[in-house]
Design an enzyme around this catalytic site. Structure first.
Site, PDB file in Angstrom:
ATOM      1  CG  ASN A 214      48.278  60.094  64.585  1.00  0.00           C
ATOM      2  OD1 ASN A 214      48.580  60.952  65.415  1.00  0.00           O
ATOM      3  ND2 ASN A 214      47.397  60.315  63.638  1.00  0.00           N
TER       4      ASN A 214
ATOM      5  CD  GLU B  84      44.257  70.565  63.724  1.00  0.00           C
ATOM      6  OE1 GLU B  84      43.544  69.787  63.065  1.00  0.00           O
ATOM      7  OE2 GLU B  84      44.586  71.687  63.319  1.00  0.00           O
TER       8      GLU B  84
ATOM      9  CB  SER C 153      39.275  60.904  70.106  1.00  0.00           C
ATOM     10  OG  SER C 153      39.231  61.081  71.506  1.00  0.00           O
TER      11      SER C 153
ATOM     12  N   PRO D  37      35.674  62.865  71.519  1.00  0.00           N
ATOM     13  CG  PRO D  37      34.965  60.675  71.983  1.00  0.00           C
ATOM     14  CD  PRO D  37      35.683  61.496  70.956  1.00  0.00           C
ATOM     15  CB  THR D  38      39.961  63.534  74.164  1.00  0.00           C
ATOM     16  OG1 THR D  38      39.958  62.134  74.394  1.00  0.00           O
ATOM     17  CG2 THR D  38      40.993  64.186  75.050  1.00  0.00           C
TER      18      THR D  38
ATOM     19  CD  GLU E  82      48.042  71.631  65.070  1.00  0.00           C
ATOM     20  OE1 GLU E  82      47.990  70.513  64.541  1.00  0.00           O
ATOM     21  OE2 GLU E  82      48.587  71.856  66.167  1.00  0.00           O
TER      22      GLU E  82
ATOM     23  N   GLY F  66      37.005  69.939  64.676  1.00  0.00           N
ATOM     24  CA  GLY F  66      37.978  70.823  65.290  1.00  0.00           C
ATOM     25  C   GLY F  66      37.673  72.292  65.250  1.00  0.00           C
TER      26      GLY F  66
ATOM     27  CB  CYS G  75      43.222  62.877  62.144  1.00  0.00           C
ATOM     28  SG  CYS G  75      44.478  63.962  61.456  1.00  0.00           S
TER      29      CYS G  75
ATOM     30  CB  ALA H  56      46.923  61.869  68.732  1.00  0.00           C
TER      31      ALA H  56
HETATM   32  P1  NDP Z   1      42.710  60.612  72.576  1.00  0.00           P
HETATM   33  O1  NDP Z   1      41.643  61.621  72.402  1.00  0.00           O
HETATM   34  O2  NDP Z   1      42.416  59.373  73.306  1.00  0.00           O
HETATM   35  O3  NDP Z   1      43.961  61.275  73.329  1.00  0.00           O
HETATM   36  C1  NDP Z   1      44.594  62.450  72.857  1.00  0.00           C
HETATM   37  C2  NDP Z   1      45.445  63.036  73.972  1.00  0.00           C
HETATM   38  O4  NDP Z   1      44.608  63.638  74.969  1.00  0.00           O
HETATM   39  C3  NDP Z   1      46.296  61.997  74.709  1.00  0.00           C
HETATM   40  O5  NDP Z   1      47.545  62.566  75.024  1.00  0.00           O
HETATM   41  C4  NDP Z   1      45.457  61.725  75.931  1.00  0.00           C
HETATM   42  O6  NDP Z   1      46.187  61.182  76.987  1.00  0.00           O
HETATM   43  C5  NDP Z   1      44.936  63.116  76.251  1.00  0.00           C
HETATM   44  N1  NDP Z   1      43.748  63.161  77.082  1.00  0.00           N
HETATM   45  C6  NDP Z   1      42.801  62.206  77.262  1.00  0.00           C
HETATM   46  N2  NDP Z   1      41.830  62.658  78.098  1.00  0.00           N
HETATM   47  C7  NDP Z   1      42.165  63.916  78.453  1.00  0.00           C
HETATM   48  C8  NDP Z   1      41.557  64.928  79.286  1.00  0.00           C
HETATM   49  N3  NDP Z   1      40.387  64.721  79.908  1.00  0.00           N
HETATM   50  N4  NDP Z   1      42.180  66.109  79.420  1.00  0.00           N
HETATM   51  C9  NDP Z   1      43.347  66.345  78.771  1.00  0.00           C
HETATM   52  N5  NDP Z   1      43.974  65.439  77.981  1.00  0.00           N
HETATM   53  C10 NDP Z   1      43.385  64.246  77.808  1.00  0.00           C
HETATM   54  O7  NDP Z   1      43.256  60.315  71.115  1.00  0.00           O
HETATM   55  P2  NDP Z   1      44.310  59.211  70.637  1.00  0.00           P
HETATM   56  O8  NDP Z   1      45.613  59.447  71.319  1.00  0.00           O
HETATM   57  O9  NDP Z   1      43.668  57.883  70.740  1.00  0.00           O
HETATM   58  O10 NDP Z   1      44.509  59.609  69.107  1.00  0.00           O
HETATM   59  C11 NDP Z   1      43.615  59.239  68.110  1.00  0.00           C
HETATM   60  C12 NDP Z   1      42.646  60.364  67.809  1.00  0.00           C
HETATM   61  O11 NDP Z   1      43.358  61.551  67.481  1.00  0.00           O
HETATM   62  C13 NDP Z   1      41.770  60.068  66.601  1.00  0.00           C
HETATM   63  O12 NDP Z   1      40.446  60.449  66.853  1.00  0.00           O
HETATM   64  C14 NDP Z   1      42.351  60.943  65.519  1.00  0.00           C
HETATM   65  O13 NDP Z   1      41.460  61.286  64.507  1.00  0.00           O
HETATM   66  C15 NDP Z   1      42.830  62.134  66.291  1.00  0.00           C
HETATM   67  N6  NDP Z   1      43.855  62.846  65.545  1.00  0.00           N
HETATM   68  C16 NDP Z   1      43.556  64.073  65.006  1.00  0.00           C
HETATM   69  C17 NDP Z   1      44.485  64.741  64.224  1.00  0.00           C
HETATM   70  C18 NDP Z   1      44.184  66.078  63.635  1.00  0.00           C
HETATM   71  O14 NDP Z   1      45.126  66.803  63.338  1.00  0.00           O
HETATM   72  N7  NDP Z   1      42.942  66.467  63.436  1.00  0.00           N
HETATM   73  C19 NDP Z   1      45.802  64.150  63.946  1.00  0.00           C
HETATM   74  C20 NDP Z   1      46.015  62.891  64.602  1.00  0.00           C
HETATM   75  C21 NDP Z   1      45.065  62.265  65.366  1.00  0.00           C
HETATM   76  P3  NDP Z   1      46.475  59.614  77.033  1.00  0.00           P
HETATM   77  O15 NDP Z   1      45.886  58.984  75.822  1.00  0.00           O
HETATM   78  O16 NDP Z   1      47.933  59.531  77.044  1.00  0.00           O
HETATM   79  O17 NDP Z   1      45.809  59.108  78.274  1.00  0.00           O
END
Ligand code: NDP
Length: 485
Positions: free
Chosen positions: A154, A251, A230, A232-233, A459, A455, A285, A152
C-alpha cells in the site's frame, strides 16, 4: 501503453542487477489493468549477492561517524523532494493511488524519514554510569548488522524509507524486499541513496514473493527483520526470526475502532471517518473501520457522510482532480467484494456504494454499512478496502468494552468536545496509536505501531532507534580488583 520498466529487477551493491532465470512478476497498473513492466523474482544467486553485499558493506558503514551517515540520508531526502513529481507518478503507477494523494503523502513522507533519522544519526550515543571508587560503566550504542525489510503493497516508497532510514542511521545495512504487487518504487529509493553518497551494499532491493522474504529471514547473516504485512504473515516471519533469536519489528493489520460521541462536531467526525476509511481506497492498516456512533448523532452523521462521499472524484488517478482511485489489484478487489456480500448476507444495511465502477481497472465505490453488529464478519475481520461499518452505541462504558473486544490493537480514535472524556477514552484503548479529534496522522516524529496481534516494536520517532541498535555494556575498574582466592 505505459512503460514503467525499471533498468533491472534488483538493486545490489550500488547497481541494477538482472537475472531472468527468476519467475517473471508482471507489474499491473491498477487503473487500467495493463501490464506496465515485468520484474523477475530473485533467484538464490541474487539473494546471495544481496546478503553478501549488505554484510560486506556493514562494518565500514558503521565505522563512519553518525554525522557522515546522516549527511547522506539528508541529501537523499533532498533528492526525493526535488523529484517528488516523478516519484509520485511512479507510486501512482505501482499502486493506483491518486496523484493528488501520492504527491502529498508518499515520497514526501519517505523524505521526512530520511531527513529525521539523518538528523538523529550524529547524536546516537551510549551513556556513562558512575560506580563506587571511581569505577564506572559506559554503554555503546551499536548497530545490529544486516537488517531485512519486507514491505506491503500500500505504501511502497514510504515503507522502504521508514525501514531504511532508522536502520542506516544506526550503522546497519539493509536488504529490502518489496511486495511483489508493487515492486517499482523501492528501486528508486535505492538509486537515490547511492546518488546521495551511500556506499555500495548499504541498501539493496531484491524482488520476489513470500519465499524470497522467507529465505532472507532465515539467513544466519541477518540480525533483524522488519515486516509490514498481514497478521498471518507476521506470525510466520516472527516465528522464523525467533528460531535464531533475531530482532523484529512487526507492523501488521488492524480492525481499529473510531468512536464518535453525541457531542462531536459532525463535520470533523465525518472528516475523521473519511480519512480513516477511504484514503488510498481504504488500503491503510490503521484505518478506523469500526465506526461506533452514539445513537443521538447517528442520523446526522450518516446523512453528512453520504453527502460528502458523493463529492469524491473517482477516476483517472493521474488527474490531479481525482481523489479516489482503484484498488491495488483484481485479487484485492475480489476479497473486498466478498466482504461486501457477507455484510449484506449477515443483515447489515448497505447505506452507500458497494458496487464496481463500469470502467477498466480495479475500481470499487466507497462503501458504508450501517446497523452493523459486533458479531458480523465485516466488524471482526480486516477487509483492507473502502468499506466503513457503522455500529450504534449508548454509553461510554459499553462502547469501550466493545471497541477493545478484538484481537487487533493497531489504532483507535475518538471524536468528542469533552476533552476529559477524550483522554479517559484513549487511556482505555488497547491500541498502539490513538487519535483525539483527528485520524490517521503519521508524522515521522511520533512512534507508530500496534499492540496485541497488530505488531511488535515501533517505527518512526526516537523509539525506532531502540529497534535498530543495541547497547553494549562496558565495565571499567579503576580501583584495585580483588578475588576471594
Ligand atoms: P502480506 O502479509 O500478504 O505480505 C507482506 C509482505 O510479506 C509481502 O512482501 C509478502 O510477499 C511477504 N511475505 C509473505 N509471506 C512471507 C513469508 N513466509 N516470509 C517472508 N515474507 C513473506 O501483506 P500485504 O502485502 O497483502 O499487505 C496488506 C497487509 O499489510 C494488511 O494486513 C495491512 O494491515 C498490513 N499493513 C500494515 C501496516 C502497519 O504499519 N501496521 C501498514 C501497511 C499494511 P509477497 O506478497 O510479495 O508474496
Amino acid at each position: 501503453m505505459i512503460d514503467a520498466a525499471p533498468i533491472a529487477s534488483h538493486f545490489i551493491n550500488g547497481e541494477y542487477v538482472e537475472d531472468k532465470d527468476g519467475t517473471p512478476i508482471p507489474v499491473v497498473y491498477p487503473a487500467t489493468g495493463e501490464v506496465i513492466a515485468t520484474v523477475y523474482s530473485a533467484t538464490p544467486t541474487i539473494i546471495e549477492k544481496a546478503l553478501a553485499a549488505a554484510k560486506a558493506a556493514q562494518a565500514e558503514w558503521a565505522a563512519m561517524t553518525g554525522t557522515e551517515r546522516g549527511r547522506i540520508l539528508r541529501r537523499a531526502a533532498d533528492i526525493m523532494r526535488q523529484r517528488n513529481h516523478d516519484l509520485s507518478v511512479l507510486e501512482t503507477l505501482d499502486t493506483g493511488k491518486p496523484y493528488q494523494e501520492t504527491s502529498l503523502a508518499d515520497a514526501t513522507s519517505g523524505a521526512d524519514a530520511l531527513e529525521y533519522f539523518g538528523g538523529l544519526s550524529g547524536s546516537l550515543t551510549g551513556e556513562h554510569i558512575p560506580l563506587a571508587d571511581g569505577d564506572f560503566v559506559y554503554t555503546r550504542r551499536e548497530a545490529l548488522g544486516v537488517c531485512v525489510g519486507i514491505g506491503a503493497w500500500n505504501y511502497p516508497t514510504q515503507i522502504a524509507c521508514w525501514k531504511a532510514a532508522p536502520a542506516l542511521a544506526c550503522g546497519n545495512t539493509s536488504v529490502f524486499k518489496p511486495s511483489e504487487t508493487t515492486p517499482l518504487c523501492a528501486l528508486k529509493v535505492a538509486e537515490i541513496l547511492v546518488e546521495a553518497g551511500a556506499p555500495p551494499g548499504v541498501f539493496n532491493v531484491i524482488q520476489g514473493l513470500g519465499e524470497v522474504g522467507a529465505a532472507l529471514v532465515t539467513d544466519p547473516r541477518v540480525a533483524k527483520v522488519s515486516l509490514t504485512g498481514s497478521v498471518p504473515t507476521g506470525k510466520k516471519v516472527y516465528a522464523a526470526a525467533a528460531a535464531e533469536m533475531k530482532h523484529v519489528t512487526m507492523e501488521l493489520g488492524g480492525k481499529s475502532p473510531l468512536i464518535i460521541f453525541d457531542d462531536a462536531d459532525v463535520e470533523a467526525a465525518v472528516s475523521g471517518a473519511i480519512l480513516g476509511n477511504f484514503y488510498s481506497s481504504g488500503q491503510v492498516c490503521s484505518n478506523g473501520t469500526r465506526v461506533f456512533v452514539q445513537k443521538g448523532i447517528k442520523a446526522a452523521f450518516l446523512k453528512r457522510l453520504s453527502e460528502r462521499l458523493a463529492n469524491a472524484v473517482i477516476g483517472d488517478p493521474m488527474d490531479p482532480e481525482t481523489s479516489f482511485g482503484p484498488m491495488v489489484s483484481e485479487a484485492q478487489r475480489a476479497i473486498v467484494e466478498s466482504y461486501i456480500e457477507k455484510g449484506k448476507a449477515e443483515g447489515a444495511t448497505l447505506s452507500y456504494g458497494g458496487n464496481r465502477l463500469d470502467r477498466k481497472g480495479f475500481f470499487l465505490e466507497p462503501t458504508v454499512f450501517s446497523d452493523v453488529t459486533d458479531d458480523m464478519t465485516i466488524a471482526r475481520e480486516e477487509i483492507f478496502g473502502p468499506v466503513l461499518s457503522v455500529l450504534d452505541f449508548d454509553t461510554e462504558a459499553e462502547v469501550m468494552a466493545r471497541a477493545n473486544a478484538t484481537e487487533f490493537g493497531l489504532a483507535a480514535g475518538v471524536f468528542t468536545k469533552d476533552l476529559t472524556r477524550a483522554h479517559r477514552v484513549v487511556a482505555g484503548f488497547e491500541a498502539g496509536t490513538c487519535y483525539i479529534n483527528t485520524y490517521n496522522d503519521a508524522p515521522v516524529e511520533a512512534p507508530f505501531g500496534g499492540s496485541k496481534l497488530s505488531g511488535v516494536g515501533r517505527e518512526n520517532s526516537k523509539a525506532a532507534i531502540e529497534h535498530y541498535s543495541e547497547l553494549k555494556t562496558v565495565y571499567v575498574r579503576l580501583s584495585q580488583l580483588e578475588a576471594p582466592f
